[in-house]
Write an enzyme that holds these catalytic residues in place. Sequence first.
Site, PDB file in Angstrom:
ATOM      1  N   GLY A  71       7.068  17.995 -49.707  1.00 25.36           N
ATOM      2  CA  GLY A  71       8.266  16.574 -49.937  1.00 25.36           C
ATOM      3  C   GLY A  71       8.986  17.282 -48.061  1.00 25.36           C
ATOM      4  CG  ASP A  72       9.362  19.714 -44.355  1.00 23.94           C
ATOM      5  OD1 ASP A  72      10.560  18.781 -43.809  1.00 23.94           O
ATOM      6  OD2 ASP A  72       8.830  19.830 -43.676  1.00 23.94           O
ATOM      7  CB  ALA A  73       4.428  17.045 -44.758  1.00 21.62           C
TER       8      ALA A  73
END
Length: 145
Positions: free
Chosen positions: A26-28
């Site tokens: 999700g961060d990416a």
Amino acid sequence: MSDFENFFRTDIVPEELSIDSLSFVGDAVYSLYFRIKTLRSAKRRTGYQHNLTLLYVEAKGQRKALEVIEKFLSEEERIIVRRGYNSRGARKRGDDENYKCATALEALVGYLFLKGRYRRLEELLEKVENDVSSWKKCAERDSKT
């Protein structure tokens, strides 16, 4: 469909991943989404684009983003957010509320992305983008003073 498009179509089952793995993905996804959005709206120097992107991707901004979309989440999505908030990765920073909320948001983004729920993900991220536009105006005004 190209190999690149197929690369993002995955047979990974998000429910079988740890919540921290969902946050990792999700961060990416979240970062890339807003980097591209920033390029479209801020065709200026890279430094300006970077600073604008930080409004979205820093933990403080992600906490605000989660607050913006919370009322629109389904029960299933709320469960993912709750798990992300309470995850081991979120607790690494102790009692940092911004970091816990950022991890929760990233877990939700990773979950929706890996489930292939791109329309839903875009719907939520557009709500964030629309709200952050007001933060951007404040930040630009503050930088001039």
